[in-house]
Design a protein around this motif. Structure first.
Motif, short mmCIF file in Angstrom:
data_model
loop_
_atom_site.label_atom_id
_atom_site.label_comp_id
_atom_site.label_asym_id
_atom_site.label_seq_id
_atom_site.Cartn_x
_atom_site.Cartn_y
_atom_site.Cartn_z
N ALA A 120 -112.27 70.66 -49.51
CA ALA A 120 -111.50 70.73 -48.36
C ALA A 120 -111.78 69.79 -47.26
CB ALA A 120 -111.49 72.10 -47.48
N HIS A 121 -111.00 68.77 -46.81
CA HIS A 121 -111.20 67.69 -45.92
C HIS A 121 -112.05 66.54 -46.27
CE1 HIS A 121 -109.05 70.02 -42.51
NE2 HIS A 121 -109.83 71.14 -42.98
N LEU A 122 -112.34 66.66 -47.82
CA LEU A 122 -113.28 65.46 -48.13
C LEU A 122 -112.06 64.23 -48.78
CD1 LEU A 122 -116.09 67.16 -49.95
CD2 LEU A 122 -116.12 66.03 -47.94
N HIS A 123 -112.72 63.03 -48.62
CA HIS A 123 -111.83 61.98 -49.37
C HIS A 123 -112.53 62.04 -50.68
CE1 HIS A 123 -116.03 59.90 -49.39
NE2 HIS A 123 -116.12 60.47 -48.21
N PRO A 124 -111.73 61.34 -51.71
CA PRO A 124 -111.76 61.53 -53.03
C PRO A 124 -113.38 61.36 -53.40
CG PRO A 124 -109.64 60.43 -52.61
CD PRO A 124 -110.42 60.51 -51.28
N ARG A 125 -113.87 60.30 -52.94
CA ARG A 125 -115.34 59.79 -53.34
C ARG A 125 -116.18 61.20 -52.89
NH1 ARG A 125 -119.16 55.22 -50.63
NH2 ARG A 125 -121.10 56.31 -51.06
N GLY A 126 -115.99 61.49 -51.87
CA GLY A 126 -116.86 62.89 -51.45
C GLY A 126 -116.78 64.07 -52.28
N GLN A 127 -115.14 64.25 -52.90
CA GLN A 127 -114.85 65.05 -53.85
C GLN A 127 -115.73 64.88 -55.13
OE1 GLN A 127 -110.70 65.99 -53.92
NE2 GLN A 127 -110.49 65.55 -51.91
N THR A 128 -115.40 63.52 -55.38
CA THR A 128 -116.21 63.21 -56.96
C THR A 128 -117.81 63.72 -56.77
OG1 THR A 128 -114.72 61.72 -57.42
CG2 THR A 128 -116.65 61.52 -58.78
N SER A 129 -118.26 63.32 -55.68
CA SER A 129 -119.86 63.49 -55.19
C SER A 129 -120.32 65.09 -55.15
CB SER A 129 -120.33 62.89 -53.93
OG SER A 129 -120.35 61.48 -54.16
N MET A 130 -119.13 65.87 -54.62
CA MET A 130 -119.25 67.11 -54.68
C MET A 130 -119.22 67.75 -56.25
SD MET A 130 -119.90 70.00 -52.88
CE MET A 130 -119.43 69.52 -51.26
N GLY A 131 -118.42 67.47 -56.94
CA GLY A 131 -118.37 67.80 -58.37
C GLY A 131 -119.78 67.44 -58.92
N GLN A 132 -120.41 66.34 -58.80
CA GLN A 132 -121.56 66.00 -59.47
C GLN A 132 -122.91 66.81 -58.69
OE1 GLN A 132 -121.20 61.88 -58.44
NE2 GLN A 132 -120.98 61.26 -60.47
N LEU A 133 -122.90 67.03 -57.61
CA LEU A 133 -123.81 67.96 -57.11
C LEU A 133 -123.90 69.39 -57.69
CD1 LEU A 133 -125.86 68.98 -54.86
CD2 LEU A 133 -124.01 69.29 -53.34
N LEU A 134 -122.48 70.01 -57.81
CA LEU A 134 -122.53 71.30 -58.55
C LEU A 134 -122.78 71.13 -59.84
CD1 LEU A 134 -119.21 72.25 -56.80
CD2 LEU A 134 -121.49 73.12 -56.33
N ALA A 135 -122.57 70.21 -60.48
CA ALA A 135 -123.05 70.04 -61.97
C ALA A 135 -124.57 69.77 -62.18
CB ALA A 135 -122.48 68.79 -62.58
N LEU A 136 -125.29 69.13 -61.07
CA LEU A 136 -126.58 69.01 -61.19
C LEU A 136 -127.42 70.54 -61.08
CD1 LEU A 136 -127.46 65.77 -59.68
CD2 LEU A 136 -127.49 66.10 -61.90
N ALA A 137 -126.75 71.10 -60.02
CA ALA A 137 -127.23 72.51 -59.63
C ALA A 137 -127.27 73.30 -61.00
CB ALA A 137 -126.43 73.00 -58.52
N ALA A 138 -126.24 73.24 -61.87
CA ALA A 138 -125.65 74.08 -62.75
C ALA A 138 -126.72 73.71 -63.98
CB ALA A 138 -124.41 73.84 -63.33
#
Length: 366
Positions: A257-275
């Protein structure tokens, strides 16, 4: 870890087994059942913590019971763990208390957004909480920063030195807004907290940072550990013991929500690293960029493909939820793409490549 979630007699689910992994992504069209899965997880966790499983604003059992089952049938939500099984049953006038549940973090889609002040968590249970709407985000940040919590090395960020939770938080915020400066303070007597972004109030800054901060904070909190248990406050010892015993489940709605595509991709990577660090995560998303961030993490060997599950939800002609689960290989590729599974960009391009129709939007998708 929860290996499987079973839902019976709830909304559009008659009897459904849903496989869960270290990170599970729920996607699909609106009104297909994704939020219902999240609601089941929240209800189960509420019951485990001796609260009513009937969440505020969602109605009574009659509002939740599936139209496809008998009028008085119980709603059942069961979890199958690596080391046992547990179940919650809701009948017309009572509910059971499950005997197993991970430490539960939930960040909803209805986040508060920019606020000049946020409340502190004033309760007997002072362990870090982000709040369903992100209302305790600054309180959580203050607690983990004060007690020197550390994140795993792979969650540290190259924009800042070291593994301190507060540094990692600032670093990951720069993925959303490069060069951003984040500061916060708390006033315990007033019971409030206050943040500044580039020396401005949050209400004078775009929505993206305020919507994203609770997710970054909750994700890093879920993987963070106390530097030592010696001479710590009792809540720190108790909370660390609970996490070690029960594990952690992080549930997030619409991190894009309210994130540009680059930020959304980084969010996915953050979640993957946490997992990859042992936290179990369930994400509801409409963003192909968030999903691509996770696929890229798999491709780059930061997360095993065996620890990722994608579920695409839809409904049949009768309104029952259907689930398709494409498999992810070690290169981050899916073995099939369900109809509607982020193929809209290709459809739009096909329309743009065609000649114009005389009658405009009536023929938009023909």
């Amino acid at each position: 870890m929860i290996n499987n979630l079973k839902i019976e007699g709830f909304k559009s689910f008659v009897e459904q087994d849903i496989a869960l992994s270290n990170i599970t992504l729920l996607t699909g069209l609106n009104n297909s059942g994704k939020s219902s899965v999240i609601q089941c997880l929240r209800m189960y966790a509420a019951a485990y913590n001796n609260h009513t499983p009937l969440l505020k604003g969602h109605g009574e059992i009659e509002d939740l019971r599936s139209d496809f089952v008998p009028a008085k049938k119980d709603i059942k939500i069961a979890m199958h763990f690596s080391d046992g099984n547990s179940e919650m049953v809701i009948s017309n006038h009572s509910s059971t208390v499950p005997d197993m549940c991970p430490e539960f973090f939930y960040v909803g889609a209805d986040r508060l957004g920019p606020q000049n002040f946020l409340p502190l968590n004033i309760s007997l249970d002072v362990s870090p909480k982000v709040g369903d709407r992100g209302e305790y985000t600054l309180d959580l940040i203050e607690k983990l920063s004060k007690y020197g919590y550390l994140v795993p090395e792979k969650l540290s960020h190259n924009a800042v030195p070291g593994q301190l939770f507060e540094y990692a938080l600032r670093g990951w915020l720069t993925e959303i807004a490069p060069g951003v400066e984040f500061n916060f303070s708390t006033n315990k007597k007033a019971g409030i907290s206050h943040a500044e972004i580039d020396s401005y109030r949050p209400t004078n800054v775009g929505f993206g940072l305020s919507y994203t901060l609770p997710i970054i904070a909750a994700t890093l909190c879920a993987v963070a550990k106390a530097p030592t248990l010696d001479d710590q406050d009792e809540w720190v010892k108790d909370w660390e013991a609970k996490k070690n015993k029960n594990g952690i489940l992080l549930v997030i709605e619409n991190p894009e929500a309210h994130l540009h595509p680059r930020g959304q991709t980084s969010m996915g990577q953050l979640l993957a690293l946490a997992a990859s660090c042992g936290v179990q995560i369930v994400v509801e998303t409409h963003s192909e960029h968030v999903i691509d961030g996770i696929r890229i993490a798999v491709h780059n060997n930061l997360l095993s493909n065996s620890k990722v599950v994608f579920h695409y939800l839809s409904k049949n002609e009768f309104g029952k939820t259907l689930i398709k689960t494409p498999a992810l290989d070690e290169n981050g590729k899916l073995d099939f793409w369900p109809e509607g599974f982020f193929d809209q960009a290709l459809k739009n391009k096909a329309i743009l490549l065609k000649g114009k129709h005389k009658h405009g939007s009536d023929y938009l998708y023909q």
